[in-house]
Design an enzyme around this catalytic site. Structure first.
Site, PDB file in Angstrom:
ATOM      1  N   CYS A  13       9.451   4.641   4.384  1.00 53.65           N
ATOM      2  CA  CYS A  13       8.014   4.602   4.118  1.00 53.65           C
ATOM      3  C   CYS A  13       7.399   3.624   5.121  1.00 53.65           C
ATOM      4  O   CYS A  13       8.004   3.319   6.141  1.00 53.65           O
ATOM      5  CB  CYS A  13       7.703   4.238   2.663  1.00 53.65           C
ATOM      6  SG  CYS A  13       8.084   2.552   2.164  1.00 53.65           S
ATOM      7  N   ASN A  16       8.482  -0.492   3.409  1.00 57.43           N
ATOM      8  CA  ASN A  16       9.788  -0.606   2.753  1.00 57.43           C
ATOM      9  C   ASN A  16       9.762  -1.578   1.572  1.00 57.43           C
ATOM     10  O   ASN A  16      10.707  -2.304   1.313  1.00 57.43           O
ATOM     11  CB  ASN A  16      10.866  -0.996   3.765  1.00 57.43           C
ATOM     12  CG  ASN A  16      12.296  -0.814   3.253  1.00 57.43           C
ATOM     13  OD1 ASN A  16      13.168  -1.592   3.612  1.00 57.43           O
ATOM     14  ND2 ASN A  16      12.546   0.181   2.437  1.00 57.43           N
ATOM     15  N   CYS A  18       7.748  -0.376  -1.472  1.00 58.81           N
ATOM     16  CA  CYS A  18       7.341   0.408  -2.654  1.00 58.81           C
ATOM     17  C   CYS A  18       8.109   1.725  -2.750  1.00 58.81           C
ATOM     18  O   CYS A  18       9.013   1.865  -3.558  1.00 58.81           O
ATOM     19  CB  CYS A  18       5.837   0.688  -2.646  1.00 58.81           C
ATOM     20  SG  CYS A  18       4.796  -0.782  -2.810  1.00 58.81           S
ATOM     21  N   ARG A  19       7.743   2.685  -1.924  1.00 64.14           N
ATOM     22  CA  ARG A  19       8.284   4.033  -2.069  1.00 64.14           C
ATOM     23  C   ARG A  19       9.733   4.177  -1.626  1.00 64.14           C
ATOM     24  O   ARG A  19      10.566   4.714  -2.367  1.00 64.14           O
ATOM     25  CB  ARG A  19       7.407   5.020  -1.304  1.00 64.14           C
ATOM     26  CG  ARG A  19       5.998   5.091  -1.861  1.00 64.14           C
ATOM     27  CD  ARG A  19       5.078   5.881  -0.979  1.00 64.14           C
ATOM     28  NE  ARG A  19       4.827   5.168   0.277  1.00 64.14           N
ATOM     29  CZ  ARG A  19       4.211   5.680   1.328  1.00 64.14           C
ATOM     30  NH1 ARG A  19       3.806   6.935   1.296  1.00 64.14           N
ATOM     31  NH2 ARG A  19       4.006   4.956   2.403  1.00 64.14           N
ATOM     32  N   SER A  20      10.059   3.732  -0.418  1.00 61.60           N
ATOM     33  CA  SER A  20      11.432   3.935   0.061  1.00 61.60           C
ATOM     34  C   SER A  20      12.468   3.112  -0.714  1.00 61.60           C
ATOM     35  O   SER A  20      13.558   3.621  -0.976  1.00 61.60           O
ATOM     36  CB  SER A  20      11.549   3.731   1.570  1.00 61.60           C
ATOM     37  OG  SER A  20      11.122   2.464   1.979  1.00 61.60           O
ATOM     38  N   ASP A 130       1.328   6.474  -1.624  1.00 66.13           N
ATOM     39  CA  ASP A 130       1.542   5.032  -1.556  1.00 66.13           C
ATOM     40  C   ASP A 130       0.827   4.370  -2.742  1.00 66.13           C
ATOM     41  O   ASP A 130      -0.395   4.444  -2.845  1.00 66.13           O
ATOM     42  CB  ASP A 130       0.997   4.485  -0.241  1.00 66.13           C
ATOM     43  CG  ASP A 130       1.404   3.047   0.021  1.00 66.13           C
ATOM     44  OD1 ASP A 130       1.888   2.364  -0.912  1.00 66.13           O
ATOM     45  OD2 ASP A 130       1.234   2.593   1.164  1.00 66.13           O
TER      46      ASP A 130
END
Length: 164
Positions: A13, A16, A18-20, A130
């Site tokens: 993301c 690095n 939140c999402r990934s 996001d």
């Protein structure tokens, strides 16, 4: 790919945090549950460098922990060109990060470089949104989307690479 070789999966993301890392933690959890952690390597990274060395965002950690996923050991890092030689699957959370990865992709990379949600059942979302400027529901949605895609990705790897 033979049964003895490992398959590398990198989730990417922007920062690095939140999402990934959510994808990393959820996918690694399911890999371990199926006792495939010796055959599948999992990592995450960001295309940006703002959060290198930081733990995942607290809201991300809480949302994941509420579903039984522990992200506490993860630390942000930036994606590198070497990642293209280390990972068979590089999966972006959104189109912008996919474009950034495509720009750094070496000409000889033969792995899968695509959107993570290409593996999901959902047709409502093509990208993992996001949640950084959102609320608890946004972080919960990320976990929902990631869980779905992670399980489908794992099924794909097991079938495609004959992992048992």
């Amino acid at each position: 790919m033979s049964e003895r070789m490992s398959v590398g999966v990198l989730f990417v993301c922007l920062g690095n945090i939140c999402r990934s890392p959510t994808a990393h933690g959820v996918f690694a959890h399911h890999v371990a549950q199926r006792r495939l952690d010796q055959l599948i390597r999992v990592d995450s990274a960001g295309t940006g460098d703002w959060h290198i060395g930081h733990a995942p965002d607290k809201r991300t950690t809480v949302a994941a922990l509420q579903r039984g996923y522990d992200l506490s050991a993860l630390r942000a890092r930036q994606v590198t060109r070497e990642d293209f030689s280390r990972f068979d699957y590089i999966l972006a959370m959104d189109a912008e990060n996919l474009r950034n990865l495509q720009a750094m992709r070496p000409a000889d990379y033969r792995g899968e470089l695509k959107l993570f949600l290409d593996y999901a059942d959902s047709v409502q979302h093509r990208e993992v949104p996001d949640p950084y400027y959102g609320g608890a529901d946004d972080f919960a949605l990320v976990v929902d989307l990631v869980e779905n895609a992670a399980l489908r990705l794992l099924d794909h790897l097991v079938a495609h690479h004959r992992l048992r």
